[in-house]
Design an enzyme around this catalytic site. Structure first.
Site, mmCIF file in Angstrom:
data_model
loop_
_atom_site.group_PDB
_atom_site.id
_atom_site.type_symbol
_atom_site.label_atom_id
_atom_site.label_comp_id
_atom_site.label_asym_id
_atom_site.label_seq_id
_atom_site.Cartn_x
_atom_site.Cartn_y
_atom_site.Cartn_z
ATOM 1 C CB ILE A 1 33.018 32.643 36.804
ATOM 2 C CG1 ILE A 1 31.742 33.245 37.387
ATOM 3 C CG2 ILE A 1 34.211 33.017 37.654
ATOM 4 C CD1 ILE A 1 31.454 32.809 38.805
ATOM 5 C CB SER A 2 37.103 34.243 32.761
ATOM 6 O OG SER A 2 36.165 34.365 31.721
ATOM 7 N N GLY B 1 40.418 33.380 37.256
ATOM 8 C CA GLY B 1 41.593 34.227 37.381
ATOM 9 C C GLY B 1 41.650 35.402 36.442
ATOM 10 C CG ASP C 1 52.911 38.537 33.502
ATOM 11 O OD1 ASP C 1 53.575 38.180 32.500
ATOM 12 O OD2 ASP C 1 51.721 38.224 33.663
#
Length: 479
Positions: free
Chosen positions: A204-205, A207, A319
């Site tokens: 699980i990365s 973010g 962003d």
């Protein structure tokens, strides 16, 4: 008899809110049920529903002992007949169907088996008969409920004790920070977490979005990590991103598929774009041809203009960079990553980064000077980022290459420096250079809006076609 059949079929009307997705010719997503060889195309809505079904009946709903015997409607398929007999406690009828070869674990559209139905209704004899035929005692429906959980919920203790004695498991119900108090308030976008498969090897990365499968369809999934459930700021950020994704629909903006908010882990699911992001694409391709550069520029501008025109409140990306611009299978660009930075609204058209130190990467040289310096800004911060991206598309290299990103960000945001144009002027229309200089101008008021950018890009395309420049390379696939 017709009333029974109508009740059985009534659940089909809810099918639209769940299932896998398919792309239609109009490039829009619609919902369809996942394919399962044991699954009927109907939903069993007669009698008590799953204990975790958002629109289930009350557990203390009374069942009339004087209810007359009802025979099985003739137009039901074998699975629905099995479920119907389980709901009526017809042990003999069930055994006859199973003797004919019907799978004891056949499921309806909600993943409910005959064992689920019998457990809900408290038919101990049916439960014993199904278990003797090796029914899956821990089968879960689309809400994650088991037969034992259903029996416990409806107070059928004899059935519950039998299932527990046979080793049945009762899934733990864990509330999430977004759990609704009224089951009828469960969002339409809510997905069944059991239908989302993330490869464990991928991990699980934190973010970040990762590739997963939802009912056999490739999707991108962001999973909220365990530490976030007790962090109000992270929950609010998750909720904010979800709110924005849910309301946007545009060919040049990432497509929202659904989310899991009523189960742990919570996750956001969006479309999967197999060609990666623009950053990787530019690293491979370098400087783009004029036609592709203009096509990409228009894709970005149209997506951003849509976000800025959202009502009642415009969406400021804050962003915008190549990593947040994805390529779909057809090579069309899609804006992603908006909603990741929380903004504090100052006025109708003014905002400020809510937590500058936590959200702003000072090595990100795509951000506008006013964002870098933690000042109040408006929509035109995204025009600055667009100018930097357009420069890289036309030049084929990052700005001030090969200087480190931190130094480049300081040069652009604090010193007001801009890179020189090295590509020969005859290789691109002169208006492109002028547009870039307008977009990344230090003074925000001079920068054009994206609606103005689109008009200028359309004029450049028209002029190039009219004057016949770059006949061999300047071809527009959309014409």
């Amino acid at each position: 008899m017709e009333n029974i059949t109508a009740q059985l079929k009534r659940g089909i009307s809810r099918q639209f809110s769940t299932g896998s997705i398919r792309r239609t010719l109009s490039r829009q997503f619609t919902r369809q049920s996942s394919l399962d060889p044991r699954r009927t195309n109907m939903r069993f809505s007669f009698g008590r529903q799953s204990s975790l079904d958002p629109i289930r009946r009350s557990p203390d709903s009374s069942k009339s002992d004087d209810e007359p015997h009802m025979s099985v409607p003739e137009n039901l398929d074998s699975t629905m007949q099995l479920l119907f007999m389980a709901s009526k406690g017809d042990v003999r009828g069930i055994e006859e169907l199973l003797d004919e070869g019907i799978d004891v674990n056949s499921i309806d559209l909600d993943g409910r088996t005959a064992l689920h139905i019998a457990a809900c209704e408290g038919h101990l004899g049916v439960v014993k008969a199904l278990l003797s035929r090796r029914a899956n005692i821990d089968a879960r429906d689309r809400w994650g409920s088991t037969a034992a959980a259903d029996a416990k919920y409806y107070g059928n203790l004899d059935v519950y004790n039998l299932l527990k004695a046979r080793g049945a498991k009762v899934p733990k119900t864990r509330k999430t920070p977004m759990t609704v108090s009224n089951p009828r308030e469960v969002p339409e976008y809510e997905l069944n977490p059991l239908e989302v498969q993330v490869r464990k090897s991928d991990g699980i990365s934190k973010g970040a979005y990762q590739v997963a499968k939802w009912n056999g369809t490739r999707v991108s999934v962001k999973i909220l990590d365990k530490d976030s459930y007790s962090d109000p700021e992270r929950i609010n950020a998750f909720r904010h991103e979800l709110t924005l994704l849910e309301k946007v629909r545009h060919p040049n903006v990432i497509q929202f598929v659904g989310a899991v908010t009523q189960n742990i882990p919570m996750m956001i699911v969006v479309e999967y774009n197999p060609k990666g992001d623009l950053s990787v694409y530019l690293q491979k391709k370098g400087r783009l041809s004029p036609s592709k550069a203009l096509r990409f520029a228009l894709d970005i501008a149209r997506g951003m203009n849509y976000l800025h025109e959202c009502k009642p409140d415009p969406i400021i990306h804050c962003d915008l960079k190549p990593k947040n611009i994805l390529l779909d299978r057809g090579g069309q660009l899609k804006i992603s990553g908006f909603g990741m930075i929380r903004l504090s609204k100052i006025s109708q058209d003014k905002a400020k980064v809510a937590n500058h130190k936590a959200h702003i990467d000072l090595s990100n040289y795509y951000i506008a000077p006013e964002v870098y310096k933690d000042e109040i800004f408006d929509l035109r911060v995204d025009a600055h980022s667009f100018g930097v991206i357009l420069y890289e598309i036309t030049e084929g290299v990052p700005v001030f290459h090969p200087r480190p990103p931190e130094e480049v960000a300081r040069m652009m945001c604090l010193e007001g420096k801009r890179p020189v144009f090295k590509t020969k002027s005859r290789s691109y229309p002169p208006d492109i250079k002028e547009l870039i200089e307008k977009c990344w101008h230090p003074e925000a008021g001079i920068r054009p809006t994206f609606s103005e950018i689109i008009i200028r890009l359309d004029k450049i395309v028209a002029n190039c076609s009219k004057q016949g420049w770059w006949k061999d390379t300047f071809k527009f696939p959309w014409k």
